[in-house]
Design a protein around this motif. Structure first.
Motif, PDB file in Angstrom:
ATOM      1  N   ASN A 165       0.882  -1.158   0.000  1.00 13.83           N
ATOM      2  CA  ASN A 165       0.000   0.000   0.000  1.00 13.83           C
ATOM      3  C   ASN A 165       0.922   1.209   0.000  1.00 13.83           C
ATOM      4  N   ILE A 166       0.678   2.165  -0.882  1.00 19.08           N
ATOM      5  CA  ILE A 166       1.562   3.323  -1.017  1.00 19.08           C
ATOM      6  C   ILE A 166       1.694   4.091   0.295  1.00 19.08           C
ATOM      7  N   ASN A 167       0.630   4.121   1.096  1.00 18.59           N
ATOM      8  CA  ASN A 167       0.684   4.822   2.380  1.00 18.59           C
ATOM      9  C   ASN A 167       1.635   4.130   3.360  1.00 18.59           C
ATOM     10  N   ASP A 168       1.687   2.786   3.306  1.00 18.15           N
ATOM     11  CA  ASP A 168       2.613   2.051   4.168  1.00 18.15           C
ATOM     12  C   ASP A 168       4.054   2.357   3.778  1.00 18.15           C
ATOM     13  N   LEU A 169       4.314   2.471   2.472  1.00 19.11           N
ATOM     14  CA  LEU A 169       5.672   2.791   2.021  1.00 19.11           C
ATOM     15  C   LEU A 169       6.093   4.173   2.514  1.00 19.11           C
ATOM     16  N   GLU A 170       5.128   5.096   2.523  1.00 16.61           N
ATOM     17  CA  GLU A 170       5.437   6.445   3.001  1.00 16.61           C
ATOM     18  C   GLU A 170       5.814   6.405   4.488  1.00 16.61           C
ATOM     19  N   LYS A 171       5.052   5.641   5.284  1.00 19.92           N
ATOM     20  CA  LYS A 171       5.342   5.533   6.718  1.00 19.92           C
ATOM     21  C   LYS A 171       6.717   4.920   6.969  1.00 19.92           C
ATOM     22  N   GLU A 172       7.054   3.909   6.150  1.00 22.53           N
ATOM     23  CA  GLU A 172       8.338   3.229   6.313  1.00 22.53           C
ATOM     24  C   GLU A 172       9.485   4.017   5.691  1.00 22.53           C
ATOM     25  N   GLY A 173       9.167   5.009   4.871  1.00 21.16           N
ATOM     26  CA  GLY A 173      10.205   5.799   4.218  1.00 21.16           C
ATOM     27  C   GLY A 173      10.856   5.094   3.038  1.00 21.16           C
ATOM     28  N   LYS A 174      10.178   4.073   2.479  1.00 19.30           N
ATOM     29  CA  LYS A 174      10.724   3.352   1.326  1.00 19.30           C
ATOM     30  C   LYS A 174      10.542   4.188   0.066  1.00 19.30           C
ATOM     31  N   LYS A 189       8.954  13.051  -4.109  1.00 17.77           N
ATOM     32  CA  LYS A 189       8.551  12.752  -2.735  1.00 17.77           C
ATOM     33  C   LYS A 189       8.361  14.004  -1.897  1.00 17.77           C
ATOM     34  N   GLU A 190       9.019  15.116  -2.271  1.00 22.06           N
ATOM     35  CA  GLU A 190       8.821  16.360  -1.519  1.00 22.06           C
ATOM     36  C   GLU A 190       7.406  16.898  -1.725  1.00 22.06           C
ATOM     37  N   GLU A 191       6.913  16.787  -2.970  1.00 21.34           N
ATOM     38  CA  GLU A 191       5.568  17.302  -3.265  1.00 21.34           C
ATOM     39  C   GLU A 191       4.494  16.362  -2.734  1.00 21.34           C
ATOM     40  N   SER A 192       4.575  15.099  -3.102  1.00 24.92           N
ATOM     41  CA  SER A 192       3.610  14.106  -2.631  1.00 24.92           C
ATOM     42  C   SER A 192       4.222  12.721  -2.777  1.00 24.92           C
ATOM     43  N   TRP A 193       4.257  11.994  -1.669  1.00 28.21           N
ATOM     44  CA  TRP A 193       4.840  10.657  -1.665  1.00 28.21           C
ATOM     45  C   TRP A 193       3.952   9.677  -2.426  1.00 28.21           C
ATOM     46  N   THR A 194       2.661   9.925  -2.424  1.00 31.87           N
ATOM     47  CA  THR A 194       1.705   8.916  -2.895  1.00 31.87           C
ATOM     48  C   THR A 194       1.240   9.118  -4.332  1.00 31.87           C
ATOM     49  N   ARG A 195       1.876  10.009  -5.094  1.00 33.11           N
ATOM     50  CA  ARG A 195       1.444  10.158  -6.480  1.00 33.11           C
ATOM     51  C   ARG A 195       2.627  10.410  -7.406  1.00 33.11           C
ATOM     52  N   LEU A 196       2.404  10.124  -8.666  1.00 31.30           N
ATOM     53  CA  LEU A 196       3.405  10.363  -9.703  1.00 31.30           C
ATOM     54  C   LEU A 196       2.937  11.522 -10.567  1.00 31.30           C
ATOM     55  N   VAL A 197       3.873  12.356 -11.000  1.00 26.98           N
ATOM     56  CA  VAL A 197       3.557  13.452 -11.911  1.00 26.98           C
ATOM     57  C   VAL A 197       3.702  12.917 -13.324  1.00 26.98           C
ATOM     58  N   HIS A 235       5.911  -3.834 -13.865  1.00 27.71           N
ATOM     59  CA  HIS A 235       5.396  -2.980 -12.797  1.00 27.71           C
ATOM     60  C   HIS A 235       5.793  -1.538 -13.079  1.00 27.71           C
ATOM     61  N   LEU A 236       4.871  -0.623 -12.797  1.00 23.99           N
ATOM     62  CA  LEU A 236       5.121   0.794 -13.018  1.00 23.99           C
ATOM     63  C   LEU A 236       6.247   1.284 -12.120  1.00 23.99           C
ATOM     64  N   CYS A 237       6.291   0.781 -10.885  1.00 22.70           N
ATOM     65  CA  CYS A 237       7.338   1.214  -9.972  1.00 22.70           C
ATOM     66  C   CYS A 237       7.771   0.041  -9.101  1.00 22.70           C
ATOM     67  N   GLU A 238       8.927   0.205  -8.511  1.00 28.15           N
ATOM     68  CA  GLU A 238       9.454  -0.764  -7.556  1.00 28.15           C
ATOM     69  C   GLU A 238       9.623  -0.056  -6.222  1.00 28.15           C
ATOM     70  N   PRO A 239       9.232  -0.603  -5.112  1.00 24.18           N
ATOM     71  CA  PRO A 239       8.460  -1.842  -4.986  1.00 24.18           C
ATOM     72  C   PRO A 239       7.046  -1.669  -5.547  1.00 24.18           C
ATOM     73  N   PRO A 240       6.428  -2.766  -6.006  1.00 22.41           N
ATOM     74  CA  PRO A 240       5.085  -2.671  -6.585  1.00 22.41           C
ATOM     75  C   PRO A 240       4.054  -2.194  -5.555  1.00 22.41           C
ATOM     76  N   VAL A 241       3.089  -1.401  -6.031  1.00 27.42           N
ATOM     77  CA  VAL A 241       2.037  -0.880  -5.158  1.00 27.42           C
ATOM     78  C   VAL A 241       0.671  -1.291  -5.688  1.00 27.42           C
ATOM     79  N   LYS A 242      -0.330  -1.283  -4.798  1.00 28.50           N
ATOM     80  CA  LYS A 242      -1.693  -1.673  -5.168  1.00 28.50           C
ATOM     81  C   LYS A 242      -2.416  -0.575  -5.925  1.00 28.50           C
ATOM     82  N   ARG A 243      -2.103   0.693  -5.597  1.00 30.29           N
ATOM     83  CA  ARG A 243      -2.739   1.809  -6.296  1.00 30.29           C
ATOM     84  C   ARG A 243      -1.828   3.008  -6.211  1.00 30.29           C
ATOM     85  N   ILE A 244      -1.925   3.847  -7.238  1.00 32.06           N
ATOM     86  CA  ILE A 244      -1.134   5.075  -7.217  1.00 32.06           C
ATOM     87  C   ILE A 244      -1.865   6.137  -8.020  1.00 32.06           C
ATOM     88  N   ASP A 245      -1.796   7.370  -7.531  1.00 32.07           N
ATOM     89  CA  ASP A 245      -2.427   8.488  -8.225  1.00 32.07           C
ATOM     90  C   ASP A 245      -1.454   9.036  -9.255  1.00 32.07           C
TER      91      ASP A 245
END
Length: 176
Positions: A43-52, A144-152, A83-93
């Protein structure tokens, strides 16, 4: 159960006899289905908490894919399965510079195809002249400075070869 015994309250439905489950499925343990979760997909939010940190598949910058065409028309079909990114995530904005945001989802890990499908869903009814001056996907950027949970989402002019730097090719407006 007498009136003077104190028990913790539980949800009670007076229309249902509490001695028997309402249906056979109610008798089973109540928990989420685990067959749809895949190990190693986060889950992208879990990666943010862990700092991955995320790393985006570089293949997205070489696709030269027009936003209003189906991803199925791409020549490189094997790239779509990556996969769009590593580590793979379930959803991403996926965030467009003008404010549009779409979400790519896949419980087994968002692939490049999932991202392109989400974008295509937004642009498939638009004519070529409605796409603006940059109708082709140039790639994705994770800031990651702008938003950890989305890609531009970066776009470029049609047919433009991907340059070495790649990300800031939008500044080429001196063609007149």
């Amino acid at each position: 159960m007498s009136a003077d015994t104190v028990e913790p309250l539980s949800k009670v439905d007076s229309a249902v006899d509490s001695t028997e489950p309402a249906s056979p499925s109610d008798a089973k343990a109540r928990h989420r289905r685990t067959s749809s979760t895949v190990s190693g997909v986060y889950n992208i939010n879990d990666l943010e908490k862990e700092g991955k940190e995320l790393s985006i598949a570089p293949e997205t910058q070489r696709l030269n894919w027009k936003l209003n065409t189906s991803p199925a028309t791409l020549d490189e079909k094997d790239v779509l399965k990556k996969h769009l990114c590593e580590p793979p995530v379930k959803r991403i904005d996926l965030h467009f510079p003008l404010g549009l945001e779409v979400t790519a989802r896949n419980l087994k890990g968002v692939t490049i195809k999932d991202a392109l499908d989400a974008i295509y869903k937004q642009f498939k009814k638009k004519a070529d002249d409605e796409l603006g001056e940059n109708p082709v996907l140039a790639g994705f950027e994770w800031d990651k400075e702008e938003s950890w949970t989305r890609l531009v989402v970066h776009q470029k002019k049609e047919g433009q070869a991907s340059s070495g730097g790649g990300k800031k090719s939008k500044k080429n407006k001196d063609e007149a």
